[in-house]
Design an enzyme around this catalytic site. Sequence first.
Site, PDB file in Angstrom:
ATOM      1  N   ASP A   1      42.265  56.832  26.228  1.00 43.42           N
ATOM      2  CA  ASP A   1      43.311  57.364  27.109  1.00 43.42           C
ATOM      3  C   ASP A   1      44.021  56.269  27.893  1.00 43.42           C
ATOM      4  OD1 ASP A   1      41.757  60.537  28.085  1.00 43.42           O
ATOM      5  OD2 ASP A   1      43.169  60.040  26.483  1.00 43.42           O
TER       6      ASP A   1
ATOM      7  N   HIS B   1      32.847  35.518  34.369  1.00 46.43           N
ATOM      8  CA  HIS B   1      33.446  35.737  35.699  1.00 46.43           C
ATOM      9  C   HIS B   1      33.491  37.228  35.983  1.00 46.43           C
ATOM     10  CE1 HIS B   1      36.923  34.695  38.669  1.00 46.43           C
ATOM     11  NE2 HIS B   1      36.054  35.541  39.177  1.00 46.43           N
TER      12      HIS B   1
ATOM     13  N   HIS C   1      34.500  42.427  40.824  1.00 49.24           N
ATOM     14  CA  HIS C   1      33.250  42.023  40.186  1.00 49.24           C
ATOM     15  C   HIS C   1      32.432  43.286  39.934  1.00 49.24           C
ATOM     16  CE1 HIS C   1      33.121  37.473  41.057  1.00 49.24           C
ATOM     17  NE2 HIS C   1      34.357  37.894  41.034  1.00 49.24           N
TER      18      HIS C   1
ATOM     19  N   HIS D   1      41.552  42.292  40.749  1.00 50.68           N
ATOM     20  CA  HIS D   1      40.378  41.564  40.259  1.00 50.68           C
ATOM     21  C   HIS D   1      39.176  42.112  41.019  1.00 50.68           C
ATOM     22  CE1 HIS D   1      37.410  38.676  39.195  1.00 50.68           C
ATOM     23  NE2 HIS D   1      37.420  38.051  40.344  1.00 50.68           N
TER      24      HIS D   1
ATOM     25  N   TYR E   1      51.195  64.167  28.206  1.00 53.75           N
ATOM     26  CA  TYR E   1      49.973  64.334  28.989  1.00 53.75           C
ATOM     27  C   TYR E   1      50.288  64.225  30.478  1.00 53.75           C
ATOM     28  CZ  TYR E   1      45.054  63.459  30.222  1.00 53.75           C
ATOM     29  OH  TYR E   1      43.780  63.514  30.725  1.00 53.75           O
TER      30      TYR E   1
HETATM   31  O1  LIG Z   1      36.316  35.910  41.946  1.00 53.93           O
HETATM   32  C1  LIG Z   1      35.952  35.834  43.089  1.00 53.93           C
HETATM   33  C2  LIG Z   1      34.699  35.109  43.427  1.00 53.93           C
HETATM   34  O2  LIG Z   1      34.076  34.709  42.200  1.00 53.93           O
HETATM   35  C3  LIG Z   1      36.768  36.500  44.143  1.00 53.93           C
HETATM   36  O3  LIG Z   1      36.903  37.875  43.793  1.00 53.93           O
HETATM   37  C4  LIG Z   1      36.188  36.466  45.517  1.00 53.93           C
HETATM   38  O4  LIG Z   1      35.011  37.151  45.597  1.00 53.93           O
HETATM   39  C5  LIG Z   1      37.214  37.096  46.441  1.00 53.93           C
HETATM   40  O5  LIG Z   1      37.951  36.055  46.879  1.00 53.93           O
HETATM   41  P1  LIG Z   1      39.073  36.308  47.980  1.00 53.93           P
HETATM   42  O6  LIG Z   1      40.072  37.249  47.389  1.00 53.93           O
HETATM   43  O7  LIG Z   1      38.383  36.906  49.192  1.00 53.93           O
HETATM   44  O8  LIG Z   1      39.598  34.922  48.222  1.00 53.93           O
END
Ligand SMILES: O=C(CO)[C@@H](O)[C@H](O)COP(=O)(O)O
Length: 228
Positions: free
Chosen positions: A118, A167, A95, A93, A225
């Site tokens: 790809d 998000h 941002h 995950h 590939y």
């Molecule tokens: O989605 C989020 C915040 O919106 C997370 O990505 C935090 O930014 C990271 O959190 P930790 O992994 O440090 O608890």
Amino acid sequence: MQQLKQQVFEANMDLPRYGLVTFTWGNVSAIDRARGWVAIKPSGVAYDSMGVDDIVVVDLSGKVVEGKWRPSSDTATHLALYQRYPSIGGVVHTHSTHATAWAQAGRSIPALGTTHADYFFGDIPCTRALTEEEVQDRYELNTGKVIIETLGDGEPLHRPGIVVYQHGPFAWGKVAHDAVHNAVVLEEVARMAWIAQGINPHLQPIDSYLMNKHFMRKHGPDAYYGQK
Ligand SMILES: O=C(CO)[C@@H](O)[C@H](O)COP(=O)(O)O
């Protein structure tokens, strides 16, 4: 588990290396399915001070089985994906800027070219908004729920990423390293799509035959590939 922790540590270090995170944003995990344990980034620990011994190990209920820190605040989302999709071995995950912009705009990232094709067999979907109740009660688990609701029953490795409305992006792969690779590509194609739509607001999605060619030569049953 030490080998898995090392893989997860190295994958987390790739997030700032590839410019996908700022401060402590983002997290990477991987699963040992034989044990039912997941190694994940500790919550709120700065990447530049993190070591392999800071990686936290949890069971599938989220209970810490090893580690001195709290696991990532997004742990329940990672666990939901592992439990629903057996083919997923690593989850990321971030941002990252452009992917997060598409999430904030509430738009799926369209498949516009071969770079996208790809790795992603179709658009990178944007989830629906979580309801107030879903935010207030078990937010991270419900974030996993809307991802799974959006992905459905298809093979998640054929579209190894999504943007969660308002998000940001989640990506996945067979192992942590693949998940990070897909997260980097997701951010790149998010940026390309934004620029391309600015150049030509009326552009068309990639032709299906070109999408098929590029995806199947890399991921299809007769993939060649990059084969040795
Ligand atoms: O989605 C989020 C915040 O919106 C997370 O990505 C935090 O930014 C990271 O959190 P930790 O992994 O440090 O608890």
